[in-house]
Design a protein around this motif. Structure first.
Motif, short mmCIF file in Angstrom:
data_model
loop_
_atom_site.label_atom_id
_atom_site.label_comp_id
_atom_site.label_asym_id
_atom_site.label_seq_id
_atom_site.Cartn_x
_atom_site.Cartn_y
_atom_site.Cartn_z
N ILE A 55 45.95 44.46 44.28
CA ILE A 55 46.19 43.22 45.36
C ILE A 55 44.79 42.29 45.58
CG2 ILE A 55 47.79 44.34 46.67
CD1 ILE A 55 45.80 44.94 48.79
N THR A 56 43.73 42.82 44.37
CA THR A 56 42.34 42.00 44.57
C THR A 56 42.20 41.31 43.27
OG1 THR A 56 40.95 43.76 44.35
CG2 THR A 56 41.45 43.44 46.41
N THR A 57 42.96 41.44 42.19
CA THR A 57 42.98 41.12 41.04
C THR A 57 43.96 40.02 40.53
OG1 THR A 57 43.76 42.87 39.92
CG2 THR A 57 41.49 43.28 40.33
N GLY A 58 43.81 39.57 39.40
CA GLY A 58 44.86 38.91 38.75
C GLY A 58 45.69 37.77 39.17
N SER A 59 46.82 37.83 39.32
CA SER A 59 47.71 36.65 40.59
C SER A 59 47.12 36.69 41.84
CB SER A 59 49.10 36.93 40.17
OG SER A 59 49.57 38.32 40.62
N HIS A 60 46.92 37.81 42.52
CA HIS A 60 46.56 37.65 43.75
C HIS A 60 45.22 36.85 44.05
CE1 HIS A 60 49.25 41.43 43.23
NE2 HIS A 60 49.35 41.15 44.57
N ILE A 61 44.43 36.67 43.33
CA ILE A 61 43.46 35.61 43.39
C ILE A 61 43.88 34.22 42.51
CG2 ILE A 61 41.16 35.33 42.52
CD1 ILE A 61 40.39 38.11 42.39
N LEU A 288 39.60 53.33 32.21
CA LEU A 288 40.68 52.61 31.67
C LEU A 288 42.03 52.72 32.34
CD1 LEU A 288 41.53 50.66 29.43
CD2 LEU A 288 42.24 52.63 27.80
N THR A 289 42.36 54.11 32.79
CA THR A 289 43.36 54.22 33.71
C THR A 289 43.47 53.84 35.06
OG1 THR A 289 42.79 56.48 34.06
CG2 THR A 289 43.97 56.24 32.01
N GLU A 290 42.30 53.18 35.48
CA GLU A 290 42.05 52.89 36.64
C GLU A 290 41.30 51.61 36.74
OE1 GLU A 290 41.44 56.77 39.54
OE2 GLU A 290 39.90 56.61 37.82
N ILE A 291 41.97 50.66 36.41
CA ILE A 291 41.48 49.11 36.41
C ILE A 291 42.37 48.22 36.76
CG2 ILE A 291 40.11 49.45 34.36
CD1 ILE A 291 42.22 48.14 32.40
N GLY A 292 41.87 46.84 36.94
CA GLY A 292 42.45 45.84 37.74
C GLY A 292 43.08 45.14 36.57
N ALA A 293 43.55 43.84 36.97
CA ALA A 293 44.18 43.07 36.07
C ALA A 293 43.15 42.12 35.25
CB ALA A 293 45.07 41.76 36.71
N GLN A 294 43.48 41.80 34.09
CA GLN A 294 42.50 40.85 33.32
C GLN A 294 42.37 39.44 33.93
OE1 GLN A 294 44.65 42.11 29.67
NE2 GLN A 294 42.98 42.60 28.88
#
Length: 504
Positions: A55-61, A288-294
């Protein structure tokens, strides 16, 4: 609401890789199971923290940034967020529904923890030790903070801007404060007033400040006392509570725990490797298993030539390219060739270049730890709130202090009117916070609408000169300044079927 809670397992599977539809995520607890010990609460807490990487990365921004006035779609782009860019989005838009659901699923997790903690504390026969009670109280405070964070982010997107003169009648959010997935449709909440929505946000932050004891430190990956104060400053500014916005922002500025970066090398490190002296709260992405969106991929391109959006000429012109240390961090040059065969050298947006220290795997490209609160925002909040109070001296003071650190050779400015000061604060806020998820909501708060201007090169962009792209103009009363309540929610909840936002 039952509709929201029925999505809990589904959306949880989006948050956690390797999730099976018939299994709960590794850190979730089945809804009929009570929270009985500290480890149960730790597991739910981990689940709440994990959602922040979504909720703080990708489309949410990005969705609200692409909707606004800072970027142009490239000719032949992938059409990601295309309906937001062209202002053709509707209540059934998939990404809007996903954002609504993600915030509400996080709220449901918070309600689950809050209900469990309050139930446990009310049990006089509990066998918990004093240290265990204190640990659960901390998690309780974090849940209150997170619930406020989610409600606020829903409200600034799906509701009108807060106006104290109409808040009692303006529609806010449907507020569900207990974890009860068994509600019948007749029990679903209708939309509260904006007064009640923001009252709940303020109340939850007050509870968070009571229970959270983690001392603020730079680059904290946990919700600290300082993160609560930063959130209170942000909410107060939105509500027009300028005195609280000032006192909260100054509490962090004067704490000396966070300092503004004043050189290009360290500023690049802040965004490239997520290190520096400015972050009040930064989302952990340890592997890698605990990352946000690109987040950076739509500007830089997973395939180098596949950039979707490039910064507008108007955005670039805000910066002194030779003296502003932000410019070389936020932008870089590239010779772009588009689908028509046209080409040209352009600036591309490079604020999210990806931190290779997280992982060298391609799935971690363009992934950086989100800096949810930075001390620079507190300077901007203080400056804007003082300007709202017609205090030229203090408004200029905090604006100048930020600009001194960002612009080499900067000379303090004096302002002869509040309007001129406000205009410069707005420009500085755009320079500093570009593409961090604030722009569209800032324009709403300022009642300015959206006005796009010249692109860098009309031969490289989608439909140059058209009023749905490069020359888009929308005033502050346009219905799409407020996002629609997703159609799925309207259809599922009898209480809000006649409470859709105007224009949808």
């Amino acid at each position: 609401m039952k509709k929201i809670y029925s999505l809990l397992l589904l959306v949880a599977c989006l948050f956690f890789k390797g999730c099976d539809m018939e299994k709960y995520p590794y850190d979730a607890i089945e809804e009929t199971q009570a929270l009985e010990n500290v480890q149960d609460f730790r597991n739910v807490r981990n689940g709440i923290y994990s959602t922040f990487r979504t909720i703080t990365t990708g489309s949410h921004i990005l969705m609200q940034e692409i909707q606004a006035d800072e970027f142009n779609a490239v000719l032949g782009f992938s059409n990601t967020y295309g309906d937001m860019y062209r202002w053709t989005f509707v209540a059934s838009s998939t990404t809007l529904r996903t954002i609504w659901s993600n915030y509400n699923v996080t709220i449901a997790r918070c309600n689950f923890l809050i209900d469990g903690a309050l139930r446990l504390f009310a049990n006089e026969e509990t066998a918990l030790t004093e240290s265990e009670i204190q640990e659960i109280q901390l998690y309780l405070g974090e849940a209150y903070f997170t619930r406020a964070f989610c409600h606020f982010n829903l409200a600034i997107r799906f509701c009108k801007s807060y106006d104290s003169s109409t808040a009692e009648t303006d529609l806010g959010l449907p507020i569900q404060l207990t974890y009860n997935p068994g509600l019948s449709p007749s029990e679903y909440p209708g939309r509260s007033s904006m007064k009640d929505t923001y009252g709940q946000i303020v109340e939850d932050l007050d509870y968070a400040s009571t229970y959270i004891s983690t001392t603020g430190v730079v680059e904290s990956n946990y919700i600290t006392t300082d993160a609560v104060v930063a959130m209170q400053a942000r909410v107060a500014l939105e509500m027009g509570n300028d005195d609280l916005a000032i006192s909260s922002a100054l509490a962090l500025i004067n704490s000396s725990r966070y300092s503004l970066i004043d050189n290009a090398s360290d500023y690049w490190e802040l965004w490239k490797h997520d290190t520096g002296t400015e972050a009040i709260w930064q989302i952990a992405m340890p592997s890698l298993t605990e990352i946000g969106a690109q987040t950076g991929s739509y500007f830089i391109g997973i395939v180098e030539s596949s950039k979707d959006y490039i910064p507008s000429d108007d955005l670039l012109s805000l910066y002194d390219k030779n003296h502003d240390i932000r410019f070389a961090t936020y932008f870089d040059t590239y010779h772009l060739t588009v689908a028509s065969g046209a080409s040209g050298t352009i600036y591309f947006f490079n604020k999210y270049p990806g931190n290779e220290r997280i992982s060298s795997d391609s799935r971690a490209q363009f992934v950086n730890q989100t800096k949810v609160f930075r001390i620079s925002e507190m300077y901007l909040i203080a400056a804007e709130a003082y300007a709202n109070k017609n205090d030229l001296t203090n408004g200029a003071k905090y604006l100048n202090e930020l600009a001194q650190k960002r612009i080499l050779g900067y000379t303090d400015r004096n302002f002869t009117s509040v309007d001129i000061l406000k205009s410069e604060i707005r420009d500085e806020r755009q320079r500093e916070l570009v593409c961090e998820g604030h722009r569209m909501m800032d324009l709403k708060r300022w009642k300015l609408g959206v006005t796009r201007t010249e692109s860098q090169n009309p031969d490289l962009i989608l439909f140059p000169g058209q009023d749905s792209t490069e020359k888009l103009r929308r005033d502050s009363n346009d219905p799409r300044m407020v996002w629609p309540i997703p159609q799925d929610e309207i259809d599922a909840n009898p209480q809000i079927r006649n409470q859709q936002n105007p224009g949808y």
